[in-house]
Scaffold this active site. Structure first.
Site, PDB file in Angstrom:
ATOM      1  N   ARG A  84       0.866  -1.178   0.000  1.00 28.81           N
ATOM      2  CA  ARG A  84       0.000   0.000   0.000  1.00 28.81           C
ATOM      3  C   ARG A  84       0.906   1.233   0.000  1.00 28.81           C
ATOM      4  O   ARG A  84       2.001   1.197   0.561  1.00 28.81           O
ATOM      5  CB  ARG A  84      -0.868  -0.003   1.268  1.00 28.81           C
ATOM      6  CG  ARG A  84      -1.809   1.173   1.324  1.00 28.81           C
ATOM      7  CD  ARG A  84      -2.491   1.327   2.676  1.00 28.81           C
ATOM      8  NE  ARG A  84      -3.442   2.425   2.631  1.00 28.81           N
ATOM      9  CZ  ARG A  84      -3.961   3.016   3.704  1.00 28.81           C
ATOM     10  NH1 ARG A  84      -3.612   2.613   4.904  1.00 28.81           N
ATOM     11  NH2 ARG A  84      -4.820   4.002   3.578  1.00 28.81           N
ATOM     12  N   HIS A  85       0.426   2.332  -0.615  1.00 25.06           N
ATOM     13  CA  HIS A  85       1.205   3.579  -0.596  1.00 25.06           C
ATOM     14  C   HIS A  85       1.413   4.064   0.837  1.00 25.06           C
ATOM     15  O   HIS A  85       0.715   3.658   1.761  1.00 25.06           O
ATOM     16  CB  HIS A  85       0.461   4.650  -1.400  1.00 25.06           C
ATOM     17  CG  HIS A  85      -0.926   4.886  -0.874  1.00 25.06           C
ATOM     18  ND1 HIS A  85      -1.163   5.629   0.255  1.00 25.06           N
ATOM     19  CD2 HIS A  85      -2.131   4.415  -1.277  1.00 25.06           C
ATOM     20  CE1 HIS A  85      -2.463   5.622   0.505  1.00 25.06           C
ATOM     21  NE2 HIS A  85      -3.076   4.889  -0.406  1.00 25.06           N
ATOM     22  N   GLY A  86       2.338   4.995   0.998  1.00 25.14           N
ATOM     23  CA  GLY A  86       2.624   5.541   2.327  1.00 25.14           C
ATOM     24  C   GLY A  86       1.595   6.562   2.771  1.00 25.14           C
ATOM     25  O   GLY A  86       0.604   6.813   2.063  1.00 25.14           O
TER      26      GLY A  86
END
Ligand SMILES: *[C@@H]1O[C@H](CO)[C@@H](O)[C@H](O)[C@H]1NC(C)=O
Ligand SMILES: *[C@@H]1O[C@H](CO)[C@@H](O)[C@H](O)[C@H]1NC(C)=O
Ligand SMILES: *[C@@H]1O[C@H](CO)[C@@H](O)[C@H](O)[C@H]1NC(C)=O
Length: 478
Positions: free
Chosen positions: A74-76
């Site tokens: 998942r993106h940050g």
């Protein structure tokens, strides 16, 4: 007669307790600033820092060496959506009212009011004006840092795979068509390759079945994601006294004589958890509006939502994550059977729901009982806990090992750098053959054609039509 009377009595008692008195047992005393062990689990807006596995030797498997690395990230941590940013801007006004309540000795409760240090936090708080609608959804600095350090930690664990110089034969990166996943990829590449990061390449994947198939799955969007029925348990939970009491207590704690709008309380919760995920060492005064018990109730509400929209709570969610499973298994299969052109490292940058659908397709973190509006107490130790499984920067890593002793090929799973308790495997370590058996059906039946199938609503309509045309055919026979 006596029986009837007592029934009536019970009925009356039930009616009178059905009315929630929000100020009953109001409110637990709690001082956030003085809590050395504050509650940090904030559903899908939890900071990665508070969750990831910090133990450093679980990747070492005796007599085995890692030969391929596959990851789904998942993106940050990011800025909120436009709507949430607009809502957050209104908290500036609310903050002034809170201070006014306290300065004019408003109606805050005797017990459970804000402690002086928390009130001081509110006095000093200001909405950061550089967070405007044009940064909506973008990755924050903390989000980039988390990605850089995540890459470096994995590089330290697997130097054989992740410390080799960049080449597009050895590394394959993919990200969905959004700025926050692209920035996450760039930060990850920077963590791995440092000054050479500019050489690394990646594919933006539009409507890709692996990283974002669900976004283009019409049946899922219609029947699950955008179907109000998916929020049934969440709505029921919000009707419960536990939840209503959170809204009432928070209002009272902040000195209001009336109960604030639920939407506003949720905006405060968002402010608390976003601020905490952007600046992990700072204290957000908005977290002081809640006690630990309140935060646990809000956390459960979020888990309920995802359980039905992209978790085990809907049958369709079991099918949708199969393309990611298939991608992983196909690549490992090629490596196991001696194809040395396979990239050593494959990393996808994607979103919460995609990661949840992958977890469901793999069958991990599955509870014995479904999450419902009524069983929060029983589900205290639930496996479906988005704070732990899906914080910002959440990642599922699978590593293929080749061994000299025992089973030759094995796969190790990590979720957020902790070994996954995969059913039938030993602390995250699975025999390749066993894994193939377990996932055989998922992969064989991986067909997203149902995505374009007609809706349930339409099929209800077709019944009367069939009936009419049937009758027509029937009467035409005469
Ligand atoms: C305001 O937000 C910007 C953008 O994220 C950040 O660089 C800056 O440090 C923030 N300022 C404060 C006082 O938090
Ligand atoms: C709460 O506020 C929102 C947005 O301001 C509004 O749409 C909603 O109707 C309000 N809810 C209640 C119960 O007043
Ligand atoms: C994605 O899935 C859809 C529906 O099954 C299919 O039509 C399409 O060809 C797939 N796309 C890719 C790139 O595999």
């Amino acid at each position: 007669m006596i029986l009837q009377l007592s029934c009536l009595l019970i009925l009356l008692i039930n009616i009178s307790t059905a009315q929630v008195n929000p100020y009953a047992d109001c409110c637990d005393s709690y001082c956030y600033r003085e809590d050395e062990n504050p509650y940090l689990f904030m559903g899908t807006k939890t900071a990665y820092e508070f969750v990831y596995g910090k133990s450093s030797n679980q990747h070492i498997v005796p007599y085995c060496r890692p030969i391929q690395f596959w990851s789904f990230n998942r993106h940050g941590t990011r800025f909120p959506s436009r709507e949430t940013i607009r809502a957050m801007e209104t908290l500036q006004k609310l903050k002034e009212n809170i201070i006014k309540n306290y300065d004019s000795r408003g109606s805050y409760p005797d017990t459970g009011k804000l402690c002086d240090r928390d009130l001081e936090g509110f006095r000093r708080w200001q909405w950061n004006l550089s967070i405007s609608e044009n940064v909506a959804h973008d990755l924050t600095q903390q989000g980039k840092d988390d990605m850089i350090f995540l890459a470096r930690r994995y590089q330290t664990r697997y130097p054989e795979l992740l410390r080799i110089p960049y080449s597009n034969q050895n590394f394959e990166f993919q990200y969905t068509d959004t700025d926050r996943t692209r920035s996450s990829y760039e930060a990850f590449a920077q963590g791995l390759f440092g000054q050479d990061a500019y050489r690394s390449q990646a594919q933006p994947m539009m409507n890709n079945n692996i990283t974002r198939g669900y976004k283009s799955c019409n049946a899922w969007l219609r029947d699950v994601k955008n179907n109000p029925e998916s929020l049934f348990e969440l709505q029921r939970f919000k009707e419960r006294d536990d939840y209503k009491r959170v809204i009432a207590h928070v209002s009272r704690r902040l000195g209001f004589r009336f109960t604030l709008n639920e939407t506003l309380v949720r905006t405060m919760y968002d402010m608390c958890r976003y601020e905490k995920s952007w600046f992990v060492n700072r204290i957000s005064p908005w977290c002081a509006a809640f006690t630990k018990e309140h935060l646990k109730i809000l956390e459960y509400a979020e888990d309920l939502k995802y359980y039905y929209t992209s978790g085990y709570g809907h049958e369709m969610n079991h099918k949708l994550g199969c393309s990611a499973v298939k991608d992983m298994m196909d690549r490992f299969e090629r490596t196991v059977s001696g194809n040395y052109h396979e990239p050593r490292v494959v990393v996808h940058f994607t979103h919460t729901e995609a990661l949840q659908l992958l977890m469901v397709a793999l069958g991990i973190n599955k509870d014995n009982q479904p999450l419902t509006a009524d069983n929060m107490r029983v589900q205290q130790r639930r496996l479906w806990r988005t704070s732990i499984t899906n914080p910002f920067s959440a990642n599922l890593v699978a590593v293929l090992y080749q061994c000299n002793d025992g089973e030759k090929d094995r796969v190790m799973f990590f979720l957020n750098e902790k070994p996954v308790d995969y059913p039938g495997c030993a602390v995250g370590l699975c025999n390749w053959k066993y894994l193939k058996e377990q996932l055989y059906e998922t992969i064989q039946n991986c067909d997203l054609e149902f995505c374009d199938a007609g809706s349930a609503v339409r099929s209800y309509l077709t019944y009367p039509l069939l009936l009419i045309s049937g009758l027509f055919v029937y009467f035409n026979r005469f």
